[in-house]
Write an enzyme that holds these catalytic residues in place. Structure first.
Site, short mmCIF file in Angstrom:
data_model
loop_
_atom_site.label_atom_id
_atom_site.label_comp_id
_atom_site.label_asym_id
_atom_site.label_seq_id
_atom_site.Cartn_x
_atom_site.Cartn_y
_atom_site.Cartn_z
N ASN A 9 0.87 -1.19 0.00
CA ASN A 9 0.00 0.00 0.00
C ASN A 9 0.90 1.23 0.00
OD1 ASN A 9 -1.85 2.01 0.41
ND2 ASN A 9 -2.40 1.40 2.50
N LYS A 11 0.13 4.24 -0.43
CA LYS A 11 -0.50 5.44 0.14
C LYS A 11 -0.24 6.66 -0.75
CE LYS A 11 -0.29 3.35 4.66
NZ LYS A 11 -0.41 3.55 6.11
N HIS A 87 -10.09 1.78 4.12
CA HIS A 87 -8.85 1.90 4.91
C HIS A 87 -9.09 2.93 6.02
CE1 HIS A 87 -4.75 2.87 6.04
NE2 HIS A 87 -4.39 1.73 5.48
N GLU A 89 -7.36 5.23 7.15
CA GLU A 89 -6.98 6.62 6.82
C GLU A 89 -8.06 7.30 5.98
OE1 GLU A 89 -3.08 5.73 5.28
OE2 GLU A 89 -2.36 5.28 7.30
N GLU A 172 -6.70 -4.34 10.37
CA GLU A 172 -5.66 -3.34 10.61
C GLU A 172 -6.01 -2.55 11.86
OE1 GLU A 172 -3.31 -2.32 6.87
OE2 GLU A 172 -5.06 -1.04 6.85
N GLY A 178 1.26 2.71 10.93
CA GLY A 178 2.18 3.83 10.81
C GLY A 178 2.83 4.22 12.13
N SER A 214 2.19 -1.70 10.64
CA SER A 214 3.63 -1.74 10.95
C SER A 214 4.27 -3.10 10.70
CB SER A 214 3.89 -1.29 12.39
OG SER A 214 3.47 0.04 12.57
P1 PGA Z 1 1.92 0.60 7.90
O1 PGA Z 1 0.55 0.79 7.08
O2 PGA Z 1 2.52 -0.70 7.46
O3 PGA Z 1 2.72 1.81 7.53
O4 PGA Z 1 1.54 0.58 9.36
C1 PGA Z 1 -0.31 -0.30 6.88
C2 PGA Z 1 -1.52 0.20 6.15
O5 PGA Z 1 -2.01 1.26 6.47
O6 PGA Z 1 -2.04 -0.47 5.23
#
Ligand code: PGA
Length: 254
Positions: A9, A11, A87, A89, A172, A178, A214
């Site tokens: 991903n 982003k 997601h 976010e 998640e 993150g 993460s």
């Molecule tokens: P991350 O993000 O690995 O940076 O924690 C995972 C995600 O949001 O899909």
């Protein structure tokens, strides 16, 4: 029987250097489904070099007066195979509700894209003992789509043009995304087993449930060894080609 799936991903980042080269870790593998979720700007290129791709967001309507949006139909036309839905976010930045996520999953299924539906609790919800309740509520926005055609809880009028409905779920936990604080394999496994138990009976064995939050080369194998973890949705580490390659390797059979 469930093929591992490792998703990058990206982003709101452009493609990392070398992503389009021969031998790129973002290209398809035989034993693991490797997929890339680039920004809209890199999607066409990713498809062009042979990556299996998914959109990070698409509007459920095919077209219309929605300035700044692209539609799931457009993503499909571009050559996407998957579509990321809900997601955290997007839920946070764009106030996506469970109902909106359900509409995205439905639109993706109708178009024959594989939805990757994201769910997960916040730290506050976990600390107050509500993690499973929250996850179950988020699941209820789209699980009825997977019911057998004659089931009463099936959402009516779903014109699915593919015979084999497939949905991928990504657990998640918001507190792990993150932050560098990955869930432990045991904690993730417990929630994955719970999620599987909530799926319609005829979907339990076949549905892939990814972990995201993460995930790193150091933690990937421990997570992948859990019985109900079928893959990883990788954010930060996915933009570092070397790390992403290591994570994919951790999903290969020993
Ligand atoms: P991350 O993000 O690995 O940076 O924690 C995972 C995600 O949001 O899909």
């Amino acid at each position: 029987m469930r093929k591992p799936l490792i998703a990058a991903n990206w982003k709101m980042y452009r493609a990392p250097a070398g992503a389009w080269d021969d031998g790129s870790p973002y290209l398809p593998h035989v034993e693991v489904d490797v997929i890339v979720l680039p920004s809209a700007l890199d999607l066409e290129r990713a498809v062009g070099v042979g990556c299996v791709t998914g959109g990070q967001y698409g509007h459920p309507e095919a077209k219309g007066a929605h300035t700044g949006d692209i539609s799931i139909q457009m993503l499909k036309d571009l050559g996407c195979t998957y579509h990321l839905c809900g997601h955290s976010e997007r839920r946070r930045d764009h106030h996506e509700t469970d109902a909106m996520v359900g509409a995205q999953v439905k639109a993706a299924l109708e178009l024959g894209l594989l939805p990757i539906a994201c769910i997960g609790e916040t730290l506050e919800e976990r600390d107050s003992g509500k993690a499973k309740e929250v996850v179950k509520r988020q699941l209820s926005a789209f699980l009825p789509l997977l019911e057998e055609p004659n089931s009463e809880s099936r959402i009516p009028n779903l014109e699915v043009r593919i015979s084999n409905l497939e949905l991928v779920i990504a657990y998640e936990p918001v507190w792990a995304i993150g932050t560098g604080k990955s869930a432990t394999p045991e904690l993730a496994q417990e929630m994955h087993a719970f999620i599987r138990s909530v799926l319609p009976a005829h979907r339990q064995a076949s549905t892939r449930i990814l972990y995201g939050g993460s995930a790193k080369p150091e933690t990937a194998r421990g997570l992948m060894q859990q019985q109900d973890i079928d893959g990883l949705l990788v954010g930060a580490a996915s933009i570092i080609p070397h790390d992403f390659a290591a994570i994919t390797a951790s999903a290969l059979p020993l």
